[in-house]
Design a protein around this motif. Structure first.
Motif, short mmCIF file in Angstrom:
data_model
loop_
_atom_site.label_atom_id
_atom_site.label_comp_id
_atom_site.label_asym_id
_atom_site.label_seq_id
_atom_site.Cartn_x
_atom_site.Cartn_y
_atom_site.Cartn_z
N ARG A 30 0.73 -1.37 -0.08
CA ARG A 30 -0.09 -0.03 0.11
C ARG A 30 0.72 1.29 -0.01
O ARG A 30 0.58 2.15 -0.74
CB ARG A 30 -0.94 -0.02 1.26
CG ARG A 30 -2.14 0.93 1.33
CD ARG A 30 -2.67 1.36 2.57
NE ARG A 30 -3.71 1.87 2.36
CZ ARG A 30 -3.99 3.23 2.26
NH1 ARG A 30 -2.61 3.94 2.17
NH2 ARG A 30 -5.23 3.99 2.09
N LYS A 41 0.69 12.56 -9.40
CA LYS A 41 0.27 13.77 -9.00
C LYS A 41 1.47 14.85 -9.41
O LYS A 41 1.03 15.94 -9.87
CB LYS A 41 0.12 14.02 -7.23
CG LYS A 41 -1.11 13.38 -6.78
CD LYS A 41 -1.36 13.48 -5.30
CE LYS A 41 -2.36 12.66 -4.70
NZ LYS A 41 -2.21 12.82 -3.48
N ARG A 53 -5.09 15.00 0.50
CA ARG A 53 -6.57 14.84 -0.10
C ARG A 53 -7.59 14.47 0.96
O ARG A 53 -7.92 13.38 1.05
CB ARG A 53 -6.57 13.88 -1.52
CG ARG A 53 -5.65 14.27 -2.29
CD ARG A 53 -5.91 15.46 -3.02
NE ARG A 53 -4.90 15.93 -3.84
CZ ARG A 53 -4.79 15.62 -5.31
NH1 ARG A 53 -5.56 15.04 -5.71
NH2 ARG A 53 -3.80 16.17 -5.94
N ARG A 56 -10.70 12.40 -0.25
CA ARG A 56 -10.04 10.81 -0.34
C ARG A 56 -10.04 10.15 1.04
O ARG A 56 -10.32 8.93 1.04
CB ARG A 56 -8.94 10.88 -1.47
CG ARG A 56 -8.26 9.41 -1.52
CD ARG A 56 -8.97 8.68 -2.36
NE ARG A 56 -8.28 7.14 -2.43
CZ ARG A 56 -9.10 6.28 -2.49
NH1 ARG A 56 -10.56 6.04 -2.78
NH2 ARG A 56 -8.66 4.89 -2.61
N GLU A 57 -9.25 10.71 1.85
CA GLU A 57 -8.94 10.06 3.01
C GLU A 57 -10.41 9.49 3.66
O GLU A 57 -10.55 8.56 4.36
CB GLU A 57 -8.40 11.07 4.02
CG GLU A 57 -6.79 11.19 3.52
CD GLU A 57 -5.73 11.55 4.48
OE1 GLU A 57 -6.09 11.90 5.99
OE2 GLU A 57 -4.69 11.60 4.39
N CYS A 88 1.50 6.65 5.18
CA CYS A 88 1.57 6.81 3.52
C CYS A 88 1.78 8.61 3.17
O CYS A 88 2.54 8.54 2.18
CB CYS A 88 0.24 5.99 2.94
SG CYS A 88 0.21 4.16 3.09
N GLU A 92 4.65 10.33 1.01
CA GLU A 92 4.58 11.25 0.04
C GLU A 92 5.31 12.69 -0.01
O GLU A 92 6.12 13.14 -0.60
CB GLU A 92 3.11 11.32 -0.43
CG GLU A 92 2.40 10.08 -0.82
CD GLU A 92 1.02 10.70 -1.42
OE1 GLU A 92 0.79 11.66 -1.81
OE2 GLU A 92 0.14 9.55 -1.27
O1 PRE Z 1 -5.35 8.93 -3.09
C1 PRE Z 1 -4.27 9.94 -2.63
O2 PRE Z 1 -4.37 10.87 -3.76
C2 PRE Z 1 -3.16 9.47 -1.88
O3 PRE Z 1 -2.34 10.38 -1.89
C3 PRE Z 1 -3.04 8.35 -0.98
C4 PRE Z 1 -3.59 8.55 0.37
C5 PRE Z 1 -3.82 6.99 0.95
O4 PRE Z 1 -2.86 6.70 1.80
O5 PRE Z 1 -4.79 6.55 0.84
C6 PRE Z 1 -2.53 9.30 0.99
C7 PRE Z 1 -2.71 10.96 1.17
C8 PRE Z 1 -3.92 11.47 0.74
O6 PRE Z 1 -4.38 12.41 1.64
C9 PRE Z 1 -5.01 10.60 0.41
C10 PRE Z 1 -4.83 9.23 0.18
#
Ligand code: PRE
Length: 364
Positions: A30, A41, A53, A56-57, A88, A92
């Protein structure tokens, strides 16, 4: 233990070990996906890329909660995934968040609850400083207290939104438990109790009953109180457990808040807009004409478009004695059609109209 229960225990532990290996492999896989996401990105967005994001989270956490088969509680499972995503995201790009310091305040706990433990938290001395750091781009986000269930709204935070360009990108609710802590071991030796003025108020009943003769001294934060009490004989602080750990104080009485449901709401502020997540909230700052029916006219568009209001606070605008502004929370995202229509209508009715932000309803 009998020989057979020993064997049974060993067998279950071997299964746990094997499952942990699988979990580790999957978590690492993951994390590599998150690295790929970051790469993609950066390719699409170039320099100004937004790694964090929130929509998304929140979608990930909601899905996990809905799919949870048990026996772990939904909230518990969401917390675990909150931490995985936090780690994760840090791969990034590490995220930093300014909070109302010093170390060990409830605002820091709120920042960690919202972003997970991989966020780098930075202690600020005042709420103004949090706004300034985020506005200047020195911190990605800020976390500020906005409302307490027993003591009401933190008006200073609301006032700062009047002049700040920052947006609200999230909210966090934290169950607040206060403890009496001291370098002393005996309640009867306590002569002074330090805490933030709101915390002293939230524990008024307990303090009246058990420490009626101790002087109550309001300081900038609960963590400040713990730090002060640390070096003063006969002193105690009212603060959270984290502060007792950080400043090495003994907890003399636990959960001394008068209201056991005591909750504080915090706002996450930043420069980033949060796209719709399906279950959102929008915060507005409005002002109407100072005439009979002014507020009614202001709220009509919400009713007309079927938009629910969950909160309204009024504050003097500081522009004139009778001039008030309203902080209003509504259900929905500014891009949702009924909300967008209501906002367009509202803008025409308001003297001052500012969307402070649309953000996902918290899952934790
Ligand atoms: O989906 C994304 O944009 C990701 O960067 C992955 C992820 C994750 O670990 O699921 C990590 C950080 C973001 O804030 C959102 C989700």
């Amino acid at each position: 233990m009998t020989a057979s229960s020993d064997e049974e225990l060993d067998a279950v532990r071997r299964r746990i070990d094997a499952i942990d290996q699988d979990l580790l492999r999957l978590i690492s896989e993951r994390a590599r996906c998150a690295q790929q996401v970051a790469h993609i990105k950066t390719g699409i967005e170039g320099g100004g890329v937004q790694f964090y994001r929130p929509e998304r989270e929140i979608a990930v956490l909601r899905r996990i909660k809905d799919a949870n088969p048990g026996p772990l509680d939904g909230e518990e499972v969401a917390r675990l995934f909150r931490e995985i995503m936090s780690a994760c995201l840090a791969l990034e790009r590490p995220l930093n968040a300014a909070f109302l310091g010093p170390e060990g305040t409830f605002t820091q706990a709120a920042a960690i609850k919202h972003f997970g433990h991989s966020v780098v938290t930075r202690a600020m001395a005042t709420i103004d400083e949090i706004f300034r750091e985020v506005e200047a781009g020195a911190c990605d986000f800020g976390v500020v207290p906005v409302e307490n269930s027993t003591e009401g709204v933190v008006s200073h935070t609301l006032d700062l939104f009047m002049s700040s360009p920052l947006r609200i990108t999230g909210e966090v609710s934290l169950r607040i438990h206060h403890h009496l802590m001291s370098p002393e071991s005996d309640l009867s030796t306590i002569r002074t109790v330090y805490s933030h003025q709101q915390s002293l108020a939230q524990c008024r009943g307990w303090l009246d009953r058990y420490l009626p003769h101790a002087e109550r001294v309001a300081v900038g934060s609960n963590a400040d109180a713990a730090r002060t009490a640390m070096n003063e004989p006969g002193a105690a602080a009212v603060a959270g457990l984290q502060a007792a750990e950080i400043y090495g104080l003994k907890v003399l009485a636990e959960r001394i808040e008068d209201d056991p449901g005591n909750t504080t709401r915090f706002l996450v502020i930043g420069k980033q807009d949060s796209p719709p997540s399906g279950q959102d909230k929008t915060s507005l700052l409005l002002s109407c004409r100072n005439q009979a029916g002014g507020l009614h006219a202001l709220l009509m568009p919400l009713a007309a478009h079927g938009v629910s209001m969950t909160r309204i606070e009024s504050r003097p605008s500081r522009r004139g004695i009778w001039d008030y502004v309203f902080f209003i929370d509504i259900i929905g995202h500014r891009q949702d059609l009924p909300v967008a229509a209501a906002l367009e209508h509202l803008q025409k009715e308001s003297l001052l109209f500012k969307v402070l932000g649309s953000y996902p309803l918290a899952v934790l």
